[in-house]
Design a protein around this motif. Structure first.
Motif, PDB file in Angstrom:
ATOM      1  N   PRO A  90       0.815  -1.221   0.000  1.00 41.66           N
ATOM      2  CA  PRO A  90       0.000   0.000   0.000  1.00 41.66           C
ATOM      3  C   PRO A  90       0.844   1.265   0.000  1.00 41.66           C
ATOM      4  O   PRO A  90       1.942   1.301   0.539  1.00 41.66           O
ATOM      5  N   ALA A  91       0.297   2.289  -0.621  1.00 43.77           N
ATOM      6  CA  ALA A  91       0.897   3.621  -0.592  1.00 43.77           C
ATOM      7  C   ALA A  91      -0.143   4.556   0.011  1.00 43.77           C
ATOM      8  O   ALA A  91      -1.005   5.079  -0.697  1.00 43.77           O
ATOM      9  N   PRO A  92      -0.142   4.754   1.326  1.00 40.13           N
ATOM     10  CA  PRO A  92      -1.154   5.594   1.970  1.00 40.13           C
ATOM     11  C   PRO A  92      -1.181   7.001   1.398  1.00 40.13           C
ATOM     12  O   PRO A  92      -0.209   7.482   0.815  1.00 40.13           O
ATOM     13  N   ARG A  93      -2.285   7.656   1.596  1.00 42.78           N
ATOM     14  CA  ARG A  93      -2.429   9.024   1.099  1.00 42.78           C
ATOM     15  C   ARG A  93      -1.373   9.926   1.710  1.00 42.78           C
ATOM     16  O   ARG A  93      -1.044   9.844   2.871  1.00 42.78           O
ATOM     17  N   SER A  94      -0.832  10.781   0.865  1.00 41.63           N
ATOM     18  CA  SER A  94       0.165  11.741   1.311  1.00 41.63           C
ATOM     19  C   SER A  94      -0.078  13.044   0.577  1.00 41.63           C
ATOM     20  O   SER A  94      -0.616  13.066  -0.529  1.00 41.63           O
ATOM     21  N   THR A  95       0.307  14.130   1.210  1.00 38.31           N
ATOM     22  CA  THR A  95       0.174  15.426   0.538  1.00 38.31           C
ATOM     23  C   THR A  95       1.198  15.567  -0.583  1.00 38.31           C
ATOM     24  O   THR A  95       1.084  16.448  -1.412  1.00 38.31           O
ATOM     25  N   GLU A  96       2.184  14.663  -0.596  1.00 38.16           N
ATOM     26  CA  GLU A  96       3.229  14.720  -1.616  1.00 38.16           C
ATOM     27  C   GLU A  96       2.957  13.683  -2.697  1.00 38.16           C
ATOM     28  O   GLU A  96       3.007  12.482  -2.448  1.00 38.16           O
ATOM     29  N   ARG A  97       2.660  14.156  -3.884  1.00 41.77           N
ATOM     30  CA  ARG A  97       2.320  13.252  -4.982  1.00 41.77           C
ATOM     31  C   ARG A  97       3.458  12.287  -5.285  1.00 41.77           C
ATOM     32  O   ARG A  97       3.228  11.116  -5.602  1.00 41.77           O
ATOM     33  N   SER A  98       4.707  12.752  -5.188  1.00 36.19           N
ATOM     34  CA  SER A  98       5.842  11.891  -5.512  1.00 36.19           C
ATOM     35  C   SER A  98       5.912  10.697  -4.568  1.00 36.19           C
ATOM     36  O   SER A  98       6.255   9.587  -4.980  1.00 36.19           O
ATOM     37  N   LEU A  99       5.578  10.902  -3.277  1.00 35.86           N
ATOM     38  CA  LEU A  99       5.588   9.791  -2.323  1.00 35.86           C
ATOM     39  C   LEU A  99       4.495   8.794  -2.654  1.00 35.86           C
ATOM     40  O   LEU A  99       4.695   7.580  -2.566  1.00 35.86           O
ATOM     41  N   ARG A 100       3.321   9.287  -3.023  1.00 30.10           N
ATOM     42  CA  ARG A 100       2.221   8.379  -3.367  1.00 30.10           C
ATOM     43  C   ARG A 100       2.616   7.519  -4.564  1.00 30.10           C
ATOM     44  O   ARG A 100       2.365   6.320  -4.591  1.00 30.10           O
ATOM     45  N   TRP A 101       3.232   8.144  -5.556  1.00 36.01           N
ATOM     46  CA  TRP A 101       3.599   7.414  -6.765  1.00 36.01           C
ATOM     47  C   TRP A 101       4.698   6.393  -6.490  1.00 36.01           C
ATOM     48  O   TRP A 101       4.625   5.236  -6.909  1.00 36.01           O
ATOM     49  N   ARG A 102       5.735   6.818  -5.748  1.00 39.47           N
ATOM     50  CA  ARG A 102       6.834   5.898  -5.448  1.00 39.47           C
ATOM     51  C   ARG A 102       6.360   4.743  -4.588  1.00 39.47           C
ATOM     52  O   ARG A 102       6.766   3.592  -4.785  1.00 39.47           O
ATOM     53  N   GLY A 103       5.483   5.023  -3.639  1.00 42.37           N
ATOM     54  CA  GLY A 103       4.945   3.953  -2.806  1.00 42.37           C
ATOM     55  C   GLY A 103       4.102   2.983  -3.594  1.00 42.37           C
ATOM     56  O   GLY A 103       4.079   1.771  -3.329  1.00 42.37           O
TER      57      GLY A 103
END
Length: 254
Positions: A90-103
């Motif tokens: 899972p890639a939990p919701r984050s305010t940073e789009r790059s983190l969501r994508w990498r996760g």
């Protein structure tokens, strides 16, 4: 069973001499007595072909995706592969789009080999270099480890989990994961640093972030591989490789 694990990307993409480095890594495992090798960051089919070319006695197991093996995780085995499946972490919701994508791109590959469940995993890299509960990577890592623990709980035993966790061994998240899964580190309390010191910023110390973890198996030996520089290529990856010999416990007479 001889099993090994290494994150292969290493070194900045430009000037990385990937073809030569992969050939060197593959040559070492082809000449070894290792039965199963878990590779992380095999990001494209070009990467996969380069490894496969040097591992003729192994068969590659992975989940295909558009660009390459899903999650960049590939298991090469000399032993018959009974089944393979992939679970995206899972890639939990984050305010940073790059983190969501990498996760979103991280996952675990489960390969059944000779009656052993072999898990090859790569968690999201923490580019901040700190692992406090307030760090932005903490909720993502917690969710990924929780999903991995649930996956392990549903697998046939015995089980081996290897890969790049990107979280130091002594941190609470890893300790909680080990307690939940009852997995045992093949290095026991002597988990070695697994990231090349040369690739860390000044003042940072290498830590144990890669693992071979087991349940239902006995560790006969464990060692670090690719610790030294190649004369012509330098370090073959920014990570060190891990290797272990495992066996089933002897049954007791009743």
């Amino acid at each position: 069973m001889g099993i090994a694990s290494i994150n292969t990307r290493g070194i900045p993409v430009r000037g990385s001499q990937l073809k030569l480095r992969y050939a060197e890594i593959a040559r070492a495992f082809e000449a070894s007595t290792t039965h199963v090798v878990n590779f992380q960051e095999v990001l494209t089919y070009y990467h996969l072909r380069r490894l496969a070319a040097g591992l003729p006695s192994f068969r590659a197991a992975y989940r295909p995706s558009l660009a390459g093996p899903a999650g960049g995780v590939v298991t090469f085995s000399r032993l018959p592969v009974e089944s393979t499946r992939y679970r995206r972490l899972p890639a939990p919701r984050s305010t940073e789009r790059s983190l969501r994508w990498r996760g979103f791109l991280k996952g675990a590959l489960v390969t059944e080999v000779a009656g052993v469940s072999v898990v090859n995993v790569h968690l999201l890299a923490n580019t901040d270099g700190t692992w406090s509960a307030s760090n932005r990577f903490h909720p993502i890592h917690r969710a990924q480890l929780t999903a991995l623990a649930q996956l392990v709980a549903g697998l046939p035993q015995p089980c081996v989990v290897t890969g790049d966790f990107n979280i130091p061994r002594h941190k609470p998240l890893v300790q909680e994961f080990l307690a939940t899964t009852q997995l045992t580190d093949v290095f026991g309390g002597e988990c070695p640093p697994t990231f090349q010191q040369a690739y860390l910023p000044a003042g940072m110390q290498s830590q144990c972030i890669d693992f071979i973890l087991t349940t239902g198996l006995t560790t006969e030996s464990a060692e670090v591989v690719f610790e030294e520089e190649s004369p012509s290529l330098g370090y073959l990856s920014d990570h060190l490789g891990l290797q272990a010999r495992l066996s089933r416990p002897a049954s007791k007479d009743r």
